[in-house]
Design a protein around this motif. Structure first.
Motif: not given
Length: 179
Positions: A37-41, A137-148, A155-156
């Protein structure tokens, strides 16, 4: 079909992101889920930093090459907003002990080089296309990060910036040069 364990997943992901590999190496043996999880973040943070640098550099190029007021106003907004976002991300990364890239990365360098060759209406159309693509692409990545996202600070960060990035996408779509 074989199922990859979180430890294998973390090791495999580390191959594709050498900078983030160091982050997971220490904890991977004892906490494979947390390390993955830390690696993905960490990868999200690195991609975001490189993307922010690219937005700023391409906006500076737009200010040089375009005489269209809408394009130059958009470019000014990108420089201000992505500069502030990068500064905020840098603070988050420092708190987490992560190093971020300071350049735009290979795919953005290619786009930048192609834009640099153009002028006039061709430049504006290509810049618009690049901004719509990048911000989608950025919006999609930020939606993923905000959710997961698993790192609370990151995340914040994603949750806070997501509305601004969605607005950037709308602005990019309204730029001249579209159909």
């Amino acid at each position: 079909m074989r199922v990859l364990t979180p430890l294998c997943l973390a090791a495999g992901m580390a191959l594709f992101s050498p900078g983030a590999a160091v982050l997971a190496a220490e904890d991977a043996a004892t906490q494979p889920h947390a390390a993955a999880a830390q690696l993905v973040d960490a990868d999200f943070a690195a991609d975001t930093a490189a993307g922010g640098v690219a937005e700023i550099e391409m906006a500076r190029l737009a200010k040089e090459k375009s005489t269209n007021e809408a394009v130059t106003a958009f470019a000014d907004q990108m420089i201000a907003d992505h500069g502030a976002a990068n500064a905020q991300l840098k603070q988050v990364a420092a708190k987490l002990g992560w190093a971020l890239p300071t350049d735009m990365g290979p795919q953005h360098r290619e786009t930048y080089a192609n834009l640099k060759k153009l002028s006039g209406d061709r430049f504006e159309a290509a810049y618009r296309l690049a901004m719509v693509s990048d911000h989608s692409k950025t919006v999609a990545a930020f939606e993923q990060q905000a959710e997961y996202g698993k790192t609370p600070e990151l995340k914040a960060f994603a949750e806070t910036l997501l509305p601004k990035l969605q607005h950037h996408l709308e602005m990019a779509q309204a730029l001249p040069g579209g159909d």
